[in-house]
Design a protein around this motif. Structure first.
Motif, PDB file in Angstrom:
ATOM      1  N   ASP A 258       0.865  -1.171   0.000  1.00 47.28           N
ATOM      2  CA  ASP A 258       0.000   0.000   0.000  1.00 47.28           C
ATOM      3  C   ASP A 258       0.903   1.222   0.000  1.00 47.28           C
ATOM      4  O   ASP A 258       1.698   1.407   0.923  1.00 47.28           O
ATOM      5  N   LEU A 259       0.806   2.030  -1.020  1.00 49.65           N
ATOM      6  CA  LEU A 259       1.715   3.161  -1.206  1.00 49.65           C
ATOM      7  C   LEU A 259       1.683   4.149  -0.039  1.00 49.65           C
ATOM      8  O   LEU A 259       2.734   4.535   0.479  1.00 49.65           O
ATOM      9  N   THR A 260       0.515   4.534   0.398  1.00 46.80           N
ATOM     10  CA  THR A 260       0.401   5.505   1.492  1.00 46.80           C
ATOM     11  C   THR A 260       0.983   4.945   2.784  1.00 46.80           C
ATOM     12  O   THR A 260       1.766   5.614   3.465  1.00 46.80           O
ATOM     13  N   GLN A 261       0.636   3.721   3.111  1.00 49.95           N
ATOM     14  CA  GLN A 261       1.136   3.099   4.334  1.00 49.95           C
ATOM     15  C   GLN A 261       2.659   2.923   4.268  1.00 49.95           C
ATOM     16  O   GLN A 261       3.369   3.200   5.230  1.00 49.95           O
ATOM     17  N   TRP A 262       3.172   2.450   3.113  1.00 52.38           N
ATOM     18  CA  TRP A 262       4.610   2.207   2.975  1.00 52.38           C
ATOM     19  C   TRP A 262       5.405   3.508   3.100  1.00 52.38           C
ATOM     20  O   TRP A 262       6.388   3.561   3.828  1.00 52.38           O
ATOM     21  N   THR A 263       4.981   4.563   2.399  1.00 59.60           N
ATOM     22  CA  THR A 263       5.749   5.809   2.473  1.00 59.60           C
ATOM     23  C   THR A 263       5.718   6.400   3.874  1.00 59.60           C
ATOM     24  O   THR A 263       6.707   6.969   4.332  1.00 59.60           O
ATOM     25  N   ASP A 264       4.611   6.241   4.577  1.00 64.34           N
ATOM     26  CA  ASP A 264       4.571   6.739   5.948  1.00 64.34           C
ATOM     27  C   ASP A 264       5.532   5.960   6.844  1.00 64.34           C
ATOM     28  O   ASP A 264       6.319   6.546   7.572  1.00 64.34           O
ATOM     29  N   SER A 265       5.487   4.610   6.764  1.00 59.69           N
ATOM     30  CA  SER A 265       6.300   3.810   7.684  1.00 59.69           C
ATOM     31  C   SER A 265       7.764   3.705   7.286  1.00 59.69           C
ATOM     32  O   SER A 265       8.624   3.533   8.142  1.00 59.69           O
ATOM     33  N   GLU A 266       8.081   3.811   6.000  1.00 55.34           N
ATOM     34  CA  GLU A 266       9.457   3.625   5.544  1.00 55.34           C
ATOM     35  C   GLU A 266      10.186   4.929   5.204  1.00 55.34           C
ATOM     36  O   GLU A 266      11.410   4.945   5.104  1.00 55.34           O
ATOM     37  N   VAL A 267       9.429   6.008   5.047  1.00 55.66           N
ATOM     38  CA  VAL A 267      10.059   7.280   4.657  1.00 55.66           C
ATOM     39  C   VAL A 267       9.775   8.379   5.685  1.00 55.66           C
ATOM     40  O   VAL A 267      10.681   8.851   6.363  1.00 55.66           O
TER      41      VAL A 267
ATOM     42  N   THR B 117      10.028   7.605   9.706  1.00 49.05           N
ATOM     43  CA  THR B 117      11.302   7.002  10.111  1.00 49.05           C
ATOM     44  C   THR B 117      12.510   7.769   9.579  1.00 49.05           C
ATOM     45  O   THR B 117      13.612   7.219   9.508  1.00 49.05           O
ATOM     46  N   ASN B 118      12.296   9.021   9.189  1.00 55.13           N
ATOM     47  CA  ASN B 118      13.416   9.871   8.761  1.00 55.13           C
ATOM     48  C   ASN B 118      14.179   9.268   7.577  1.00 55.13           C
ATOM     49  O   ASN B 118      15.405   9.221   7.576  1.00 55.13           O
ATOM     50  N   GLY B 119      13.444   8.794   6.563  1.00 54.59           N
ATOM     51  CA  GLY B 119      14.066   8.188   5.388  1.00 54.59           C
ATOM     52  C   GLY B 119      14.866   9.199   4.577  1.00 54.59           C
ATOM     53  O   GLY B 119      14.474  10.350   4.431  1.00 54.59           O
ATOM     54  N   ARG B 120      16.024   8.748   4.102  1.00 53.69           N
ATOM     55  CA  ARG B 120      16.872   9.608   3.277  1.00 53.69           C
ATOM     56  C   ARG B 120      17.724   8.722   2.378  1.00 53.69           C
ATOM     57  O   ARG B 120      17.957   7.561   2.681  1.00 53.69           O
ATOM     58  N   MET B 121      18.172   9.282   1.275  1.00 54.75           N
ATOM     59  CA  MET B 121      18.976   8.495   0.359  1.00 54.75           C
ATOM     60  C   MET B 121      20.068   9.326  -0.279  1.00 54.75           C
ATOM     61  O   MET B 121      19.960  10.550  -0.387  1.00 54.75           O
ATOM     62  N   GLN B 122      21.100   8.614  -0.679  1.00 55.71           N
ATOM     63  CA  GLN B 122      22.182   9.215  -1.446  1.00 55.71           C
ATOM     64  C   GLN B 122      22.298   8.385  -2.717  1.00 55.71           C
ATOM     65  O   GLN B 122      22.604   7.192  -2.662  1.00 55.71           O
ATOM     66  N   VAL B 123      22.036   9.014  -3.858  1.00 55.76           N
ATOM     67  CA  VAL B 123      22.081   8.305  -5.129  1.00 55.76           C
ATOM     68  C   VAL B 123      23.526   7.935  -5.443  1.00 55.76           C
ATOM     69  O   VAL B 123      24.421   8.763  -5.374  1.00 55.76           O
ATOM     70  N   GLU B 124      23.711   6.668  -5.772  1.00 64.30           N
ATOM     71  CA  GLU B 124      25.040   6.131  -6.076  1.00 64.30           C
ATOM     72  C   GLU B 124      25.299   6.118  -7.577  1.00 64.30           C
ATOM     73  O   GLU B 124      26.374   6.480  -8.029  1.00 64.30           O
ATOM     74  N   SER B 125      24.308   5.661  -8.347  1.00 63.80           N
ATOM     75  CA  SER B 125      24.462   5.615  -9.806  1.00 63.80           C
ATOM     76  C   SER B 125      23.098   5.726 -10.463  1.00 63.80           C
ATOM     77  O   SER B 125      22.079   5.357  -9.874  1.00 63.80           O
ATOM     78  N   VAL B 126      23.092   6.242 -11.685  1.00 63.40           N
ATOM     79  CA  VAL B 126      21.862   6.429 -12.442  1.00 63.40           C
ATOM     80  C   VAL B 126      21.975   5.635 -13.737  1.00 63.40           C
ATOM     81  O   VAL B 126      22.900   5.853 -14.523  1.00 63.40           O
ATOM     82  N   ALA B 127      21.040   4.703 -13.944  1.00 60.41           N
ATOM     83  CA  ALA B 127      21.047   3.885 -15.153  1.00 60.41           C
ATOM     84  C   ALA B 127      20.268   4.557 -16.278  1.00 60.41           C
ATOM     85  O   ALA B 127      20.592   4.405 -17.450  1.00 60.41           O
ATOM     86  N   SER B 128      19.244   5.304 -15.913  1.00 62.08           N
ATOM     87  CA  SER B 128      18.404   6.043 -16.859  1.00 62.08           C
ATOM     88  C   SER B 128      17.603   7.047 -16.035  1.00 62.08           C
ATOM     89  O   SER B 128      17.647   6.994 -14.806  1.00 62.08           O
ATOM     90  N   PRO B 129      16.861   7.924 -16.686  1.00 61.73           N
ATOM     91  CA  PRO B 129      16.052   8.859 -15.881  1.00 61.73           C
ATOM     92  C   PRO B 129      15.037   8.153 -14.976  1.00 61.73           C
ATOM     93  O   PRO B 129      14.559   8.734 -14.014  1.00 61.73           O
ATOM     94  N   ALA B 130      14.746   6.883 -15.266  1.00 56.26           N
ATOM     95  CA  ALA B 130      13.740   6.161 -14.494  1.00 56.26           C
ATOM     96  C   ALA B 130      14.315   5.055 -13.615  1.00 56.26           C
ATOM     97  O   ALA B 130      13.570   4.290 -13.018  1.00 56.26           O
TER      98      ALA B 130
END
Length: 80
Positions: free
Chosen positions: A16-25, A28-41
């Motif tokens: 469930d998108l709403t539930q997942w983004t709330d609990s995982e992002v 819970t202070n979710g953050r990311m650092q992009v390592e590599s980009v294969a394509s715009p998507a």
């Protein structure tokens, strides 16, 4: 950025998108650092949140009319 009916999966399991983004992002202070980009998507990132800690993840997006209609995220092992 998302379509009204956007969907997602985590490690191959639809969530469930709403539930997942709330609990995982957001709650819970979710953050990311992009390592590599294969394509715009598609990209690989080091993702961290207060629930699970740090993990390397792959992200893939499907778009429709310039909006994200689906995204898939999953753990990705480091290549040695």
């Amino acid at each position: 950025m998302l379509t009204a009916d956007a969907t997602m999966s985590d490690d191959g399991n639809d969530r469930d998108l709403t539930q997942w983004t709330d609990s995982e992002v957001f709650s819970t202070n979710g953050r990311m650092q992009v390592e590599s980009v294969a394509s715009p998507a598609e990209f690989v990132a080091d993702y961290t949140n207060d629930r699970w800690g740090a993990m390397r993840t792959a992200w893939r997006f499907t778009t429709q009319d310039g909006l994200i209609s689906r995204f898939e995220v999953g753990r990705r092992e480091r290549a040695d």
